[in-house]
Design an enzyme around this catalytic site. Structure first.
Site, short mmCIF file in Angstrom:
data_model
loop_
_atom_site.label_atom_id
_atom_site.label_comp_id
_atom_site.label_asym_id
_atom_site.label_seq_id
_atom_site.Cartn_x
_atom_site.Cartn_y
_atom_site.Cartn_z
N LYS A 172 -7.00 17.42 37.08
CA LYS A 172 -7.89 17.69 35.96
C LYS A 172 -8.40 16.38 35.39
O LYS A 172 -7.65 15.42 35.29
CB LYS A 172 -7.17 18.45 34.85
N LYS A 191 0.90 34.36 26.44
CA LYS A 191 1.38 33.75 27.69
C LYS A 191 2.18 32.49 27.39
O LYS A 191 3.28 32.30 27.93
CB LYS A 191 0.17 33.41 28.58
N ASP A 192 1.66 31.62 26.53
CA ASP A 192 2.35 30.36 26.24
C ASP A 192 3.57 30.59 25.35
O ASP A 192 4.58 29.90 25.51
CB ASP A 192 1.39 29.37 25.61
N HIS A 220 0.30 20.10 32.04
CA HIS A 220 -0.69 19.64 31.08
C HIS A 220 -0.75 20.58 29.88
O HIS A 220 -0.64 21.80 30.03
CB HIS A 220 -2.07 19.58 31.75
N TYR A 242 -13.03 20.18 30.97
CA TYR A 242 -12.28 19.51 32.03
C TYR A 242 -12.74 19.96 33.40
O TYR A 242 -13.07 21.11 33.62
CB TYR A 242 -10.76 19.66 31.85
N ASN A 247 -14.38 23.56 33.26
CA ASN A 247 -13.85 24.53 32.31
C ASN A 247 -14.11 24.01 30.91
O ASN A 247 -13.94 22.83 30.65
CB ASN A 247 -12.34 24.73 32.52
N HIS A 290 0.64 24.00 31.20
CA HIS A 290 0.11 24.71 32.36
C HIS A 290 0.16 23.86 33.61
O HIS A 290 0.06 22.63 33.55
CB HIS A 290 -1.33 25.14 32.10
#
Length: 186
Positions: free
Chosen positions: A75, A170-171, A122, A135, A51, A65
């Protein structure tokens, strides 16, 4: 000396990796991942996806997340351009360090990587403009197992170097850990 120096952190299973870098007047060369060399230092992963993200501005916070079992992810995170404040939180309920966190600064210059094992949350915070991270993960993204925790959860008390980060919707609207604790299955 091996190709990677593995540095332990206060959280079991979370490591900082320093690669061997070959530099000369042309620039540098390094291996950021080598399955055989990782296994020689006790890191065994079946990596399935890379990613890559770009954050234009400093102060972009992505996280906290995690992915629940059976789709939890390990990750391996590194910064390709710029600099990030990387945070890893232990979410393993039976761990003596449950709810504890560590941070590390990863930059394009220091070339460090961080291992975020399954069972950990993370987040990354960009420190400079035009920061890119890459990552690797050992499990595919699964929307139904994807969860977020509020970046400023008072129970976690993460010491962020900013007070007003740039967040996704979202966050920004993520629940506090205590609101999803029953869902966490690590």
């Amino acid at each position: 000396m091996g190709k990677f120096r593995k540095i332990e952190t206060e959280l079991e299973g979370v490591f900082i990796l320093e690669p061997t870098v070959f530099e000369d007047e042309r620039g540098f060369f390094m291996e950021s991942y080598n399955k055989k060399d990782f296994e020689e230092i006790g890191l065994y992963y079946d990596l399935v996806q890379d990613n890559h993200s770009l954050s234009i501005k400093p102060g972009v916070l992505r996280g906290i997340h995690l992915q629940l079992n059976p789709k939890a992810q390990t990750k391996i995170v590194r910064c390709l351009r710029g600099a990030i404040y990387d945070v890893v939180i232990d979410l393993r309920k039976n761990s003596k360090t449950f709810g504890k966190w560590i941070s590390a600064v990863l930059t394009a210059d220091n070339k460090r990587q961080i291992i975020v094992p399954k069972g950990f949350g993370h987040a990354i915070l960009t420190l400079v403009p035009k920061t890119e991270i890459l990552y690797k993960v050992d499990e595919y993204y699964s929307p139904e197992h994807d969860r977020s925790i509020r970046w400023n959860d008072p129970d976690l008390a993460i010491d962020w170097p900013v007070s007003n980060p740039i967040l996704s919707e979202k966050d920004k609207n993520a629940p506090f850990l205590k609101e999803i604790i029953d869902e966490i299955n690590f």
